[in-house]
Design a protein around this motif. Structure first.
Motif, PDB file in Angstrom:
ATOM      1  N   ARG A 196     -57.654  92.455  49.858  1.00  0.00           N
ATOM      2  CA  ARG A 196     -57.099  93.745  50.021  1.00  0.00           C
ATOM      3  C   ARG A 196     -55.407  93.393  49.661  1.00  0.00           C
ATOM      4  O   ARG A 196     -54.730  94.064  49.256  1.00  0.00           O
ATOM      5  N   SER A 197     -54.892  92.153  50.429  1.00  0.00           N
ATOM      6  CA  SER A 197     -53.396  91.862  50.137  1.00  0.00           C
ATOM      7  C   SER A 197     -53.006  91.736  48.704  1.00  0.00           C
ATOM      8  O   SER A 197     -52.114  92.198  48.304  1.00  0.00           O
ATOM      9  N   PHE A 198     -54.012  90.836  48.093  1.00  0.00           N
ATOM     10  CA  PHE A 198     -53.788  90.536  46.464  1.00  0.00           C
ATOM     11  C   PHE A 198     -53.614  92.017  45.884  1.00  0.00           C
ATOM     12  O   PHE A 198     -52.751  92.154  45.089  1.00  0.00           O
ATOM     13  N   VAL A 199     -54.491  92.810  46.111  1.00  0.00           N
ATOM     14  CA  VAL A 199     -54.461  94.038  45.352  1.00  0.00           C
ATOM     15  C   VAL A 199     -53.113  94.918  45.820  1.00  0.00           C
ATOM     16  O   VAL A 199     -52.686  95.462  44.880  1.00  0.00           O
ATOM     17  N   ASN A 200     -52.627  94.750  46.947  1.00  0.00           N
ATOM     18  CA  ASN A 200     -51.488  95.469  47.372  1.00  0.00           C
ATOM     19  C   ASN A 200     -50.193  94.669  46.509  1.00  0.00           C
ATOM     20  O   ASN A 200     -49.437  95.238  46.197  1.00  0.00           O
ATOM     21  N   VAL A 201     -50.196  93.578  46.429  1.00  0.00           N
ATOM     22  CA  VAL A 201     -49.205  92.955  45.835  1.00  0.00           C
ATOM     23  C   VAL A 201     -49.196  93.331  44.330  1.00  0.00           C
ATOM     24  O   VAL A 201     -48.072  93.721  43.775  1.00  0.00           O
ATOM     25  N   MET A 202     -50.481  93.563  43.697  1.00  0.00           N
ATOM     26  CA  MET A 202     -50.231  93.962  42.220  1.00  0.00           C
ATOM     27  C   MET A 202     -49.848  95.291  42.225  1.00  0.00           C
ATOM     28  O   MET A 202     -49.260  95.831  41.224  1.00  0.00           O
ATOM     29  N   ASP A 203     -50.235  96.271  43.171  1.00  0.00           N
ATOM     30  CA  ASP A 203     -49.805  97.566  43.266  1.00  0.00           C
ATOM     31  C   ASP A 203     -48.385  97.680  43.407  1.00  0.00           C
ATOM     32  O   ASP A 203     -47.696  98.709  42.396  1.00  0.00           O
ATOM     33  N   VAL A 204     -47.719  96.891  44.163  1.00  0.00           N
ATOM     34  CA  VAL A 204     -46.393  96.902  44.303  1.00  0.00           C
ATOM     35  C   VAL A 204     -45.647  96.309  43.118  1.00  0.00           C
ATOM     36  O   VAL A 204     -44.675  97.160  42.585  1.00  0.00           O
ATOM     37  N   CYS A 205     -46.181  95.260  42.354  1.00  0.00           N
ATOM     38  CA  CYS A 205     -45.633  94.941  41.223  1.00  0.00           C
ATOM     39  C   CYS A 205     -45.551  95.906  39.789  1.00  0.00           C
ATOM     40  O   CYS A 205     -44.732  96.065  38.994  1.00  0.00           O
ATOM     41  N   HIS A 206     -46.750  96.627  39.983  1.00  0.00           N
ATOM     42  CA  HIS A 206     -46.972  97.497  38.989  1.00  0.00           C
ATOM     43  C   HIS A 206     -46.005  98.797  38.926  1.00  0.00           C
ATOM     44  O   HIS A 206     -45.548  99.204  38.215  1.00  0.00           O
ATOM     45  N   GLN A 207     -46.016  99.022  40.221  1.00  0.00           N
ATOM     46  CA  GLN A 207     -45.063 100.217  40.624  1.00  0.00           C
ATOM     47  C   GLN A 207     -43.588 100.096  40.732  1.00  0.00           C
ATOM     48  O   GLN A 207     -42.676 100.929  40.352  1.00  0.00           O
ATOM     49  N   HIS A 208     -43.060  98.736  40.747  1.00  0.00           N
ATOM     50  CA  HIS A 208     -41.789  98.173  40.767  1.00  0.00           C
ATOM     51  C   HIS A 208     -41.611  97.272  39.795  1.00  0.00           C
ATOM     52  O   HIS A 208     -41.895  96.050  40.203  1.00  0.00           O
ATOM     53  N   PRO A 209     -41.284  97.557  38.521  1.00  0.00           N
ATOM     54  CA  PRO A 209     -41.228  96.367  37.497  1.00  0.00           C
ATOM     55  C   PRO A 209     -40.334  95.124  37.972  1.00  0.00           C
ATOM     56  O   PRO A 209     -40.267  94.248  37.322  1.00  0.00           O
ATOM     57  N   SER A 210     -39.234  95.538  38.811  1.00  0.00           N
ATOM     58  CA  SER A 210     -38.450  94.442  39.123  1.00  0.00           C
ATOM     59  C   SER A 210     -38.659  93.554  40.209  1.00  0.00           C
ATOM     60  O   SER A 210     -38.097  92.487  40.401  1.00  0.00           O
ATOM     61  N   CYS A 211     -39.847  93.929  40.778  1.00  0.00           N
ATOM     62  CA  CYS A 211     -40.579  93.184  41.782  1.00  0.00           C
ATOM     63  C   CYS A 211     -41.101  91.828  41.276  1.00  0.00           C
ATOM     64  O   CYS A 211     -41.945  91.970  40.437  1.00  0.00           O
ATOM     65  N   ASN A 212     -40.683  90.602  41.637  1.00  0.00           N
ATOM     66  CA  ASN A 212     -41.128  89.572  41.551  1.00  0.00           C
ATOM     67  C   ASN A 212     -41.866  88.708  42.835  1.00  0.00           C
ATOM     68  O   ASN A 212     -40.806  87.930  43.163  1.00  0.00           O
ATOM     69  N   PRO A 213     -42.884  88.986  43.305  1.00  0.00           N
ATOM     70  CA  PRO A 213     -43.287  88.290  44.304  1.00  0.00           C
ATOM     71  C   PRO A 213     -42.986  86.783  44.567  1.00  0.00           C
ATOM     72  O   PRO A 213     -42.865  86.273  45.593  1.00  0.00           O
ATOM     73  N   ALA A 214     -43.445  86.136  43.636  1.00  0.00           N
ATOM     74  CA  ALA A 214     -43.015  84.552  43.531  1.00  0.00           C
ATOM     75  C   ALA A 214     -41.711  84.232  44.030  1.00  0.00           C
ATOM     76  O   ALA A 214     -41.299  83.424  44.695  1.00  0.00           O
ATOM     77  N   SER A 215     -40.552  85.021  43.305  1.00  0.00           N
ATOM     78  CA  SER A 215     -39.298  84.706  43.715  1.00  0.00           C
ATOM     79  C   SER A 215     -38.930  84.986  44.789  1.00  0.00           C
ATOM     80  O   SER A 215     -38.237  84.560  45.666  1.00  0.00           O
ATOM     81  N   GLU A 216     -39.385  86.155  45.339  1.00  0.00           N
ATOM     82  CA  GLU A 216     -39.226  86.708  46.774  1.00  0.00           C
ATOM     83  C   GLU A 216     -39.656  85.695  47.875  1.00  0.00           C
ATOM     84  O   GLU A 216     -39.210  85.867  48.763  1.00  0.00           O
ATOM     85  N   LEU A 217     -40.868  85.356  47.442  1.00  0.00           N
ATOM     86  CA  LEU A 217     -41.503  84.296  48.459  1.00  0.00           C
ATOM     87  C   LEU A 217     -41.185  82.974  48.346  1.00  0.00           C
ATOM     88  O   LEU A 217     -41.546  82.051  49.157  1.00  0.00           O
ATOM     89  N   SER A 218     -40.202  82.651  47.270  1.00  0.00           N
ATOM     90  CA  SER A 218     -39.714  81.324  47.080  1.00  0.00           C
ATOM     91  C   SER A 218     -40.821  80.490  46.806  1.00  0.00           C
ATOM     92  O   SER A 218     -40.886  79.287  47.338  1.00  0.00           O
ATOM     93  N   LEU A 219     -42.036  80.851  46.078  1.00  0.00           N
ATOM     94  CA  LEU A 219     -42.917  79.966  45.896  1.00  0.00           C
ATOM     95  C   LEU A 219     -42.629  78.952  44.637  1.00  0.00           C
ATOM     96  O   LEU A 219     -41.987  79.407  43.689  1.00  0.00           O
ATOM     97  N   PRO A 220     -43.086  77.959  44.441  1.00  0.00           N
ATOM     98  CA  PRO A 220     -42.690  76.996  43.360  1.00  0.00           C
ATOM     99  C   PRO A 220     -43.528  77.357  42.149  1.00  0.00           C
ATOM    100  O   PRO A 220     -44.788  77.355  41.951  1.00  0.00           O
ATOM    101  N   LEU A 221     -42.705  77.637  41.092  1.00  0.00           N
ATOM    102  CA  LEU A 221     -43.293  78.159  40.038  1.00  0.00           C
ATOM    103  C   LEU A 221     -43.039  77.122  38.779  1.00  0.00           C
ATOM    104  O   LEU A 221     -43.273  77.429  37.481  1.00  0.00           O
ATOM    105  N   ASN A 222     -42.021  76.153  39.022  1.00  0.00           N
ATOM    106  CA  ASN A 222     -41.650  75.322  37.892  1.00  0.00           C
ATOM    107  C   ASN A 222     -42.545  73.964  37.818  1.00  0.00           C
ATOM    108  O   ASN A 222     -41.845  73.004  37.399  1.00  0.00           O
ATOM    109  N   LEU A 223     -43.840  74.161  38.258  1.00  0.00           N
ATOM    110  CA  LEU A 223     -44.423  72.860  37.999  1.00  0.00           C
ATOM    111  C   LEU A 223     -44.754  72.793  36.399  1.00  0.00           C
ATOM    112  O   LEU A 223     -45.175  73.633  35.670  1.00  0.00           O
ATOM    113  N   SER A 224     -45.069  71.524  36.092  1.00  0.00           N
ATOM    114  CA  SER A 224     -45.372  71.088  34.819  1.00  0.00           C
ATOM    115  C   SER A 224     -46.713  71.528  34.664  1.00  0.00           C
ATOM    116  O   SER A 224     -47.401  71.512  35.449  1.00  0.00           O
ATOM    117  N   LEU A 225     -46.917  71.468  33.126  1.00  0.00           N
ATOM    118  CA  LEU A 225     -48.486  71.920  32.977  1.00  0.00           C
ATOM    119  C   LEU A 225     -49.379  70.659  33.562  1.00  0.00           C
ATOM    120  O   LEU A 225     -50.538  71.162  34.059  1.00  0.00           O
TER     121      LEU A 225
END
Length: 194
Positions: free
Chosen positions: A104-133
């Motif tokens: 349910r929470s994951f679907v809510n995150v996707m709904d918010v991202c779809h409805q608000h194109p400027s929303c980036n949940p990873a940056s807002e939650l300060s999650l690590p995205l710069n991991l190498s392959l």
């Protein structure tokens, strides 16, 4: 109906108390809880969704992302990446979320991202995205042999069971090919290379 009631009683579901299973709903949906209490007291129980492992949750959320994209005609890869999905699952486990709440929470995150194109949940939650392959692959418990510094390939040890996971990376621009006999670097074990 008696057969159904007997099955519920036999499996111990008739004695469930909603206030212990769903405390948050008491405040937000008292009428729904009243209905559920009456339903359970009449011998019709709730079926508890069992916990799903991390790898299965990753696959489930990846598929949900694809279904959501298809249903609403949008692309989420840049904002709901595989790293975000992994971090989301880690946070859900840390907070002991029930399986239905994870979905349910994951679907809510996707709904918010779809409805608000400027929303980036990873940056807002300060999650690590710069991991190498290599770090991303290893974080999934995969054995990786990186021969790129010496002019070779990047190898991921494993068979066809890795196809869907590596296809996900293909959606992000990394294409792997399967070698059933592996190579010298893999000691002839089946592996994927790029």
């Amino acid at each position: 109906m008696n057969l159904f009631k007997n099955l519920i009683v036999k499996h111990g579901l008739a004695n469930w108390d909603l206030k212990y299973e769903y405390p948050i709903y008491k405040d937000y949906c008292p009428e729904g809880c009243k209905f559920m209490r009456k339903w359970v007291s009449n011998g019709i129980g709730l079926i508890k969704i069992s916990k799903v492992g991390k790898a299965n949750n990753r696959e489930l959320l990846y598929k949900l992302r694809g279904l959501h994209e298809h249903a609403y005609s949008w692309k989420s890869n840049d904002r709901i990446s595989l790293n975000f999905i992994d971090s989301f699952i880690d946070e859900a486990e840390k907070n002991s979320l029930l399986q239905r709440d994870i979905v349910r929470s994951f679907v809510n995150v996707m709904d918010v991202c779809h409805q608000h194109p400027s929303c980036n949940p990873a940056s807002e939650l300060s999650l690590p995205l710069n991991l190498s392959l290599v770090e991303r692959l290893r974080s999934r418990g995969l054995e990786v042999i990186d021969k790129r510094p010496s002019g070779g390939a990047l190898w991921v040890i494993g068979g066809l069971e890795l196809m869907s996971l590596l296809k996900q990376l293909g959606d992000q621009g990394v294409s792997f090919k399967f070698a059933s006999g592996g190579g010298q670097a893999t000691k002839e074990r089946p592996a994927w290379w790029t």
